[in-house]
Design a protein around this motif. Structure first.
Motif, PDB file in Angstrom:
ATOM      1  N   SER A  18       0.826  -1.217   0.000  1.00 48.44           N
ATOM      2  CA  SER A  18       0.000   0.000   0.000  1.00 48.44           C
ATOM      3  C   SER A  18       0.854   1.258   0.000  1.00 48.44           C
ATOM      4  O   SER A  18       0.567   2.212  -0.724  1.00 48.44           O
ATOM      5  CB  SER A  18      -0.938   0.020   1.202  1.00 48.44           C
ATOM      6  N   ASP A  19       1.914   1.260   0.820  1.00 44.76           N
ATOM      7  CA  ASP A  19       2.820   2.417   0.873  1.00 44.76           C
ATOM      8  C   ASP A  19       3.400   2.711  -0.504  1.00 44.76           C
ATOM      9  O   ASP A  19       3.362   3.852  -0.974  1.00 44.76           O
ATOM     10  CB  ASP A  19       4.001   2.158   1.820  1.00 44.76           C
ATOM     11  N   LEU A  20       3.941   1.672  -1.132  1.00 48.59           N
ATOM     12  CA  LEU A  20       4.579   1.853  -2.431  1.00 48.59           C
ATOM     13  C   LEU A  20       3.550   2.269  -3.471  1.00 48.59           C
ATOM     14  O   LEU A  20       3.813   3.153  -4.290  1.00 48.59           O
ATOM     15  CB  LEU A  20       5.309   0.580  -2.857  1.00 48.59           C
ATOM     16  N   VAL A  24       3.594   5.792  -5.861  1.00 48.12           N
ATOM     17  CA  VAL A  24       3.677   5.805  -7.325  1.00 48.12           C
ATOM     18  C   VAL A  24       2.318   5.985  -8.000  1.00 48.12           C
ATOM     19  O   VAL A  24       2.222   5.984  -9.223  1.00 48.12           O
ATOM     20  CB  VAL A  24       4.392   4.545  -7.870  1.00 48.12           C
ATOM     21  N   GLY A  25       1.252   6.115  -7.201  1.00 43.58           N
ATOM     22  CA  GLY A  25      -0.063   6.421  -7.750  1.00 43.58           C
ATOM     23  C   GLY A  25      -0.864   5.238  -8.274  1.00 43.58           C
ATOM     24  O   GLY A  25      -1.650   5.395  -9.212  1.00 43.58           O
ATOM     25  N   GLN A  29      -3.158  -3.611  -5.003  1.00 40.68           N
ATOM     26  CA  GLN A  29      -3.341  -4.769  -5.871  1.00 40.68           C
ATOM     27  C   GLN A  29      -2.424  -4.712  -7.086  1.00 40.68           C
ATOM     28  O   GLN A  29      -1.892  -5.742  -7.505  1.00 40.68           O
ATOM     29  CB  GLN A  29      -4.805  -4.875  -6.322  1.00 40.68           C
ATOM     30  N   THR A  30      -2.230  -3.530  -7.644  1.00 44.01           N
ATOM     31  CA  THR A  30      -1.334  -3.380  -8.792  1.00 44.01           C
ATOM     32  C   THR A  30       0.088  -3.756  -8.409  1.00 44.01           C
ATOM     33  O   THR A  30       0.766  -4.478  -9.144  1.00 44.01           O
ATOM     34  CB  THR A  30      -1.393  -1.947  -9.353  1.00 44.01           C
ATOM     35  N   SER A  50      11.268   2.860 -10.030  1.00 42.69           N
ATOM     36  CA  SER A  50      12.720   2.995  -9.984  1.00 42.69           C
ATOM     37  C   SER A  50      13.125   4.139  -9.061  1.00 42.69           C
ATOM     38  O   SER A  50      14.022   3.992  -8.228  1.00 42.69           O
ATOM     39  CB  SER A  50      13.264   3.216 -11.395  1.00 42.69           C
ATOM     40  N   LYS A  51      12.443   5.248  -9.189  1.00 43.34           N
ATOM     41  CA  LYS A  51      12.748   6.419  -8.360  1.00 43.34           C
ATOM     42  C   LYS A  51      12.483   6.133  -6.885  1.00 43.34           C
ATOM     43  O   LYS A  51      13.329   6.395  -6.029  1.00 43.34           O
ATOM     44  CB  LYS A  51      11.916   7.617  -8.813  1.00 43.34           C
ATOM     45  N   GLU A  52      11.305   5.572  -6.577  1.00 42.81           N
ATOM     46  CA  GLU A  52      10.937   5.330  -5.180  1.00 42.81           C
ATOM     47  C   GLU A  52      11.750   4.209  -4.544  1.00 42.81           C
ATOM     48  O   GLU A  52      12.025   4.249  -3.345  1.00 42.81           O
ATOM     49  CB  GLU A  52       9.440   5.023  -5.063  1.00 42.81           C
TER      50      GLU A  52
END
Length: 68
Positions: A18-20, A24-25, A29-30, A50-52
């Motif tokens: 959920s945090d990630l 990244v928007g 589930q994605t 990649s950035k996060e």
């Protein structure tokens, strides 16, 4: 087939799915589908991951050759 290290890198950064996803928007589930290899992210999403995750794109995602 597209392989990835998202789960490993997410855990290393102490992010939940959920945090990630929020960073990244996308939904939790994605992120789960990407980690399981059931979904290939767009280039935009891959670059955000990649950035996060603080890793170059090519160290997160790679193509695994299929044996014919």
């Amino acid at each position: 087939m597209l392989k990835n290290r998202v789960k490993e890198l997410r855990a290393r950064n102490n992010y939940t799915q959920s945090d990630l996803g929020k960073l990244v928007g996308v939904t939790r589930q994605t992120i789960a589908f990407i980690e399981k290899g059931e979904f290939s992210p767009s280039i935009t999403l891959a670059l955000k991951l990649s950035k996060e995750l603080k890793e170059p794109l090519e160290l997160i995602f790679w193509l695994e050759e299929e044996i014919r």
